[in-house]
Design a protein around this motif. Structure first.
Motif, PDB file in Angstrom:
ATOM      1  N   THR A   1      -0.622  -4.232  -5.528  1.00 33.95           N
ATOM      2  CA  THR A   1      -0.282  -2.917  -4.993  1.00 33.95           C
ATOM      3  C   THR A   1      -1.490  -1.997  -5.056  1.00 33.95           C
ATOM      4  O   THR A   1      -2.185  -1.956  -6.074  1.00 33.95           O
ATOM      5  N   MET A   2      -1.741  -1.278  -3.970  1.00 36.53           N
ATOM      6  CA  MET A   2      -2.738  -0.219  -3.972  1.00 36.53           C
ATOM      7  C   MET A   2      -2.017   1.113  -3.845  1.00 36.53           C
ATOM      8  O   MET A   2      -1.291   1.356  -2.878  1.00 36.53           O
TER       9      MET A   2
ATOM     10  N   ARG B   1      -8.532  -1.386   1.605  1.00 39.51           N
ATOM     11  CA  ARG B   1      -7.211  -2.016   1.475  1.00 39.51           C
ATOM     12  C   ARG B   1      -7.291  -3.519   1.750  1.00 39.51           C
ATOM     13  O   ARG B   1      -6.757  -4.333   0.991  1.00 39.51           O
TER      14      ARG B   1
ATOM     15  N   GLU C   1      -6.739  -6.617  -0.992  1.00 43.21           N
ATOM     16  CA  GLU C   1      -5.720  -7.649  -0.742  1.00 43.21           C
ATOM     17  C   GLU C   1      -6.331  -9.042  -0.862  1.00 43.21           C
ATOM     18  O   GLU C   1      -5.731  -9.949  -1.459  1.00 43.21           O
TER      19      GLU C   1
ATOM     20  N   LYS D   1       1.279   5.412  -0.588  1.00 45.72           N
ATOM     21  CA  LYS D   1       0.636   6.711  -0.675  1.00 45.72           C
ATOM     22  C   LYS D   1       1.419   7.599  -1.637  1.00 45.72           C
ATOM     23  O   LYS D   1       2.658   7.659  -1.576  1.00 45.72           O
TER      24      LYS D   1
ATOM     25  N   SER E   1       0.869  -1.176   0.000  1.00 46.34           N
ATOM     26  CA  SER E   1       0.000   0.000   0.000  1.00 46.34           C
ATOM     27  C   SER E   1       0.901   1.219   0.000  1.00 46.34           C
ATOM     28  O   SER E   1       1.681   1.427   0.934  1.00 46.34           O
TER      29      SER E   1
END
Length: 317
Positions: free
Chosen positions: A93-94, A83, A87, A5, A3
């Motif tokens: 991938t986020m 999230r 998953e 940002k 994850s």
């Protein structure tokens, strides 16, 4: 699942986290309803075929909140829940992009050149109604034109149920009317909120119906005020329950925010501080003010019996 940002402008350090080409589905994906699931499944299938990672790019805060629509401060799937769900779906991938004023001002061309290209996308998956760039000027057709052969674009057709397009807006409308079964059908799952059990005023125990008072972990969309048949999960164990979402008008005047109080059947443990999730199964009745406590107790007893009947039938199917 990673994850990551991202804040615009994308820096070299950000883009260096991408070590190989990737398939990327882009969207807000609030609710992760059946339509969203089609987009994400397409990304997973394409990534498997190309033997590349599957990524999701989503945004926070919700773009419509930034544009002044205050109802979008509450979400169907806040970031942490989203999230975990991605998953479980198998996403690698986020990317959580900060939807800030700088990002809002990007033209469609800048979004492609300064965001997508540095992220090494080889295929972008979007829904048919995807918009991007300043004032939503970009469309899937725009994306195809701007790709210029550097990445492929796949557009997923609208997902319909009963001849109606599945959308986050429609899910919200059903929840706000207490139409839980309809909302769940569009989600392809039970609408679920999460939080922590906290101390309440203790009134439920004094009238024979102790409740778990729930402090929500994130800003979830709250369904219509009323009484619901629910299932709650605590420490990995699931329990049947009846829950009131409301402002306790029999006892309190002008309560600012609705409270969530669940009465778990055949349950006597102390669970203050425990994480709890609540799955909404059925709407039983609207909240109302009772003229006497005995009248309220009798109604709660009827609500509990009806919830038990619904949940038992569900378990036996």
């Amino acid at each position: 699942m990673q994850s990551i940002k991202l804040t615009y402008p994308i820096t070299e350090n950000d883009s260096h986290t991408v070590t190989e080409p990737q398939v990327m589905a882009i969207g807000e994906f609030d609710g992760l309803h059946l339509g969203h699931q089609e987009v994400i499944k397409r990304a997973l299938t394409t990534a498997k075929h190309l033997r590349t990672p599957a990524a999701i790019m989503t945004f926070h805060p919700h773009p419509k909140e930034v544009l002044g629509q205050q109802k979008y401060t509450q979400l169907l799937t806040p970031v942490d829940q989203k999230r975990r769900m991605l998953e479980r779906m198998g996403v690698d991938t986020m990317y959580l992009v900060s939807f800030n004023p700088d990002f809002m001002q990007l033209t469609p061309e800048q979004f492609v050149e300064n965001v997508l290209i540095p992220m090494k996308v080889n295929t972008v998956i979007v829904g048919f109604d995807f918009n991007f760039g300043y004032r939503g000027a970009g469309t899937p057709d725009t994306l195809c034109e701007l790709a210029q052969g550097r990445f492929a674009v796949e557009v997923v057709r609208p997902y319909q149920q009963g001849g109606v397009k599945v959308s986050s807006t429609l899910v919200r409308e059903h929840l706000q009317k207490g139409e839980i079964e309809e909302a769940n059908a569009l989600l392809g799952r039970r609408y679920t909120v999460e939080g922590t059990v906290v101390n309440g005023d203790g009134r439920g125990r004094t009238i024979g119906f102790p409740t778990a008072n729930i402090n929500l972990a994130e800003s979830f969309v709250i369904p219509a005020l009323g009484v619901y048949a629910v299932q709650v999960t605590i420490d990995g164990e699931k329990f049947n329950a009846v829950m009131n979402v409301g402002k306790k008008p029999t006892f309190v005047a002008d309560l600012e925010r609705p409270t969530l109080e669940a009465h778990l059947f055949d349950f006597s443990r102390t669970i203050y501080g425990s994480a709890i999730s609540v799955e909404f199964i059925a709407f039983l009745r609207p909240e109302r003010k009772f003229s006497a406590v005995d009248e309220l107790i009798a109604q709660i007893r009827r609500d509990a019996d009806r919830a038990k009947s619904i949940l038992t039938a569900l378990e036996n199917n």
